[in-house]
Design an enzyme around this catalytic site. Structure first.
Site, PDB file in Angstrom:
ATOM      1  N   ASN A  27      -9.989   1.506   5.770  1.00 51.37           N
ATOM      2  CA  ASN A  27     -10.509   0.503   6.071  1.00 51.37           C
ATOM      3  C   ASN A  27     -10.698   0.096   4.264  1.00 51.37           C
ATOM      4  O   ASN A  27     -11.397   0.158   3.575  1.00 51.37           O
ATOM      5  CB  ASN A  27     -11.693  -0.164   7.098  1.00 51.37           C
ATOM      6  CG  ASN A  27     -12.516   0.468   6.841  1.00 51.37           C
ATOM      7  OD1 ASN A  27     -13.302   1.127   6.294  1.00 51.37           O
ATOM      8  ND2 ASN A  27     -13.148  -1.366   6.764  1.00 51.37           N
ATOM      9  N   GLU A  29     -10.437  -3.970   2.946  1.00 51.04           N
ATOM     10  CA  GLU A  29     -10.562  -5.280   3.113  1.00 51.04           C
ATOM     11  C   GLU A  29     -10.235  -6.269   2.126  1.00 51.04           C
ATOM     12  O   GLU A  29     -10.291  -5.854   1.062  1.00 51.04           O
ATOM     13  CB  GLU A  29     -12.489  -5.953   3.206  1.00 51.04           C
ATOM     14  CG  GLU A  29     -12.646  -4.710   5.079  1.00 51.04           C
ATOM     15  CD  GLU A  29     -13.749  -4.785   5.073  1.00 51.04           C
ATOM     16  OE1 GLU A  29     -14.894  -5.640   4.093  1.00 51.04           O
ATOM     17  OE2 GLU A  29     -14.032  -4.574   5.859  1.00 51.04           O
ATOM     18  N   CYS A  38      -7.646  -1.923   8.710  1.00 54.48           N
ATOM     19  CA  CYS A  38      -8.021  -1.004   9.831  1.00 54.48           C
ATOM     20  C   CYS A  38      -7.635   0.248   9.280  1.00 54.48           C
ATOM     21  O   CYS A  38      -6.320   0.720   8.053  1.00 54.48           O
ATOM     22  CB  CYS A  38      -7.625  -0.854  10.986  1.00 54.48           C
ATOM     23  SG  CYS A  38      -8.120  -2.106  11.685  1.00 54.48           S
ATOM     24  N   GLU A  40      -6.960   3.022  10.506  1.00 52.09           N
ATOM     25  CA  GLU A  40      -6.206   3.567  11.428  1.00 52.09           C
ATOM     26  C   GLU A  40      -4.994   2.976  11.489  1.00 52.09           C
ATOM     27  O   GLU A  40      -4.022   4.338  10.621  1.00 52.09           O
ATOM     28  CB  GLU A  40      -6.200   3.916  13.051  1.00 52.09           C
ATOM     29  CG  GLU A  40      -7.697   4.407  13.648  1.00 52.09           C
ATOM     30  CD  GLU A  40      -8.452   2.917  13.623  1.00 52.09           C
ATOM     31  OE1 GLU A  40      -8.605   1.841  12.712  1.00 52.09           O
ATOM     32  OE2 GLU A  40      -9.528   2.723  14.501  1.00 52.09           O
ATOM     33  N   CYS A  73      -9.788  -0.557  17.589  1.00 53.03           N
ATOM     34  CA  CYS A  73      -9.485  -1.801  17.440  1.00 53.03           C
ATOM     35  C   CYS A  73      -7.608  -2.093  18.469  1.00 53.03           C
ATOM     36  O   CYS A  73      -7.074  -0.778  18.516  1.00 53.03           O
ATOM     37  CB  CYS A  73      -9.264  -2.809  16.998  1.00 53.03           C
ATOM     38  SG  CYS A  73      -8.059  -3.111  16.308  1.00 53.03           S
ATOM     39  N   CYS A  76      -4.579  -1.624  16.204  1.00 53.27           N
ATOM     40  CA  CYS A  76      -4.850  -0.521  16.311  1.00 53.27           C
ATOM     41  C   CYS A  76      -4.666   0.469  17.153  1.00 53.27           C
ATOM     42  O   CYS A  76      -3.500   1.420  17.854  1.00 53.27           O
ATOM     43  CB  CYS A  76      -5.866   0.135  15.610  1.00 53.27           C
ATOM     44  SG  CYS A  76      -6.385   0.215  14.181  1.00 53.27           S
TER      45      CYS A  76
HETATM   46  N1  THU Z   1     -11.944  -1.423  11.345  1.00 58.37           N
HETATM   47  C1  THU Z   1     -11.302  -0.136  11.006  1.00 58.37           C
HETATM   48  O1  THU Z   1     -11.078   0.411  10.156  1.00 58.37           O
HETATM   49  N2  THU Z   1     -10.578   0.106  12.297  1.00 58.37           N
HETATM   50  C2  THU Z   1     -10.687  -0.860  13.303  1.00 58.37           C
HETATM   51  O2  THU Z   1     -10.509   0.357  14.570  1.00 58.37           O
HETATM   52  C3  THU Z   1     -11.681  -1.770  13.845  1.00 58.37           C
HETATM   53  C4  THU Z   1     -12.418  -1.900  12.805  1.00 58.37           C
HETATM   54  C5  THU Z   1     -12.296  -1.754  10.120  1.00 58.37           C
HETATM   55  C6  THU Z   1     -11.671  -3.985   9.385  1.00 58.37           C
HETATM   56  C7  THU Z   1     -12.897  -4.283   9.059  1.00 58.37           C
HETATM   57  O3  THU Z   1     -12.682  -3.689   7.414  1.00 58.37           O
HETATM   58  C8  THU Z   1     -14.189  -3.442   9.446  1.00 58.37           C
HETATM   59  O4  THU Z   1     -13.888  -1.935  11.153  1.00 58.37           O
HETATM   60  C9  THU Z   1     -15.001  -4.381   9.858  1.00 58.37           C
HETATM   61  O5  THU Z   1     -13.848  -4.928  10.879  1.00 58.37           O
END
Ligand code: THU
Length: 118
Positions: A27, A29, A38, A40, A73, A76
């Site tokens: 991930n 940000e 994310c 995935e 999530c 994804c």
């Molecule tokens: N995140 C993912 O990388 N994958 C997911 O399926 C859910 C959330 C990340 C996004 C963000 O950088 C952090 O987790 C908190 O939400």
């Protein structure tokens, strides 16, 4: 290689491709919160851009902290389902925790009533 200074929730994803190659992503940000991505989706967009024609056989997801198994999530799940549909073969999902993992044989099990354009 996660960049998660805002959430402190680091996620990694690894894909096993049909030729045996394993590719991974994490991930990322942004200061502009919705611009982050994310693990995935970073990974599946990378595979589509750089390994097009390869099928994704399995996708493993792990996080730090890892107090529970990491499951994708909603957004994804949709993109994993899109990838399955495009490649015409299921993707085995491996949802990893610190001491356990759950294996799901297809994104279809995680996202019933998947959105379809048409
Ligand atoms: N995140 C993912 O990388 N994958 C997911 O399926 C859910 C959330 C990340 C996004 C963000 O950088 C952090 O987790 C908190 O939400």
């Amino acid at each position: 290689k996660s960049y998660a200074p805002y959430s402190d929730f680091r996620v990694g994803a690894a894909a096993l491709l049909d030729d045996g190659e394993i590719v991974s992503a994490a991930n990322q940000e942004s200061e502009v919160f919705p611009s982050g991505m994310c693990a995935e989706r970073s990974l599946l967009y990378y595979v589509q851009s750089n390994r097009s024609g390869r099928k994704v056989r399995a996708l493993a997801i792990a996080s730090l902290p890892a107090s529970r198994e990491c499951s994708p999530c909603g957004a994804c799940r949709q993109v994993i389902a899109d990838t399955e549909k495009r490649q015409g073969a299921p993707i085995r999902l491996i949802l990893c925790g610190a001491c356990s993992a759950t294996v799901v044989e297809s994104a279809r099990a995680l996202l019933p009533f998947t959105f379809k354009l048409e």
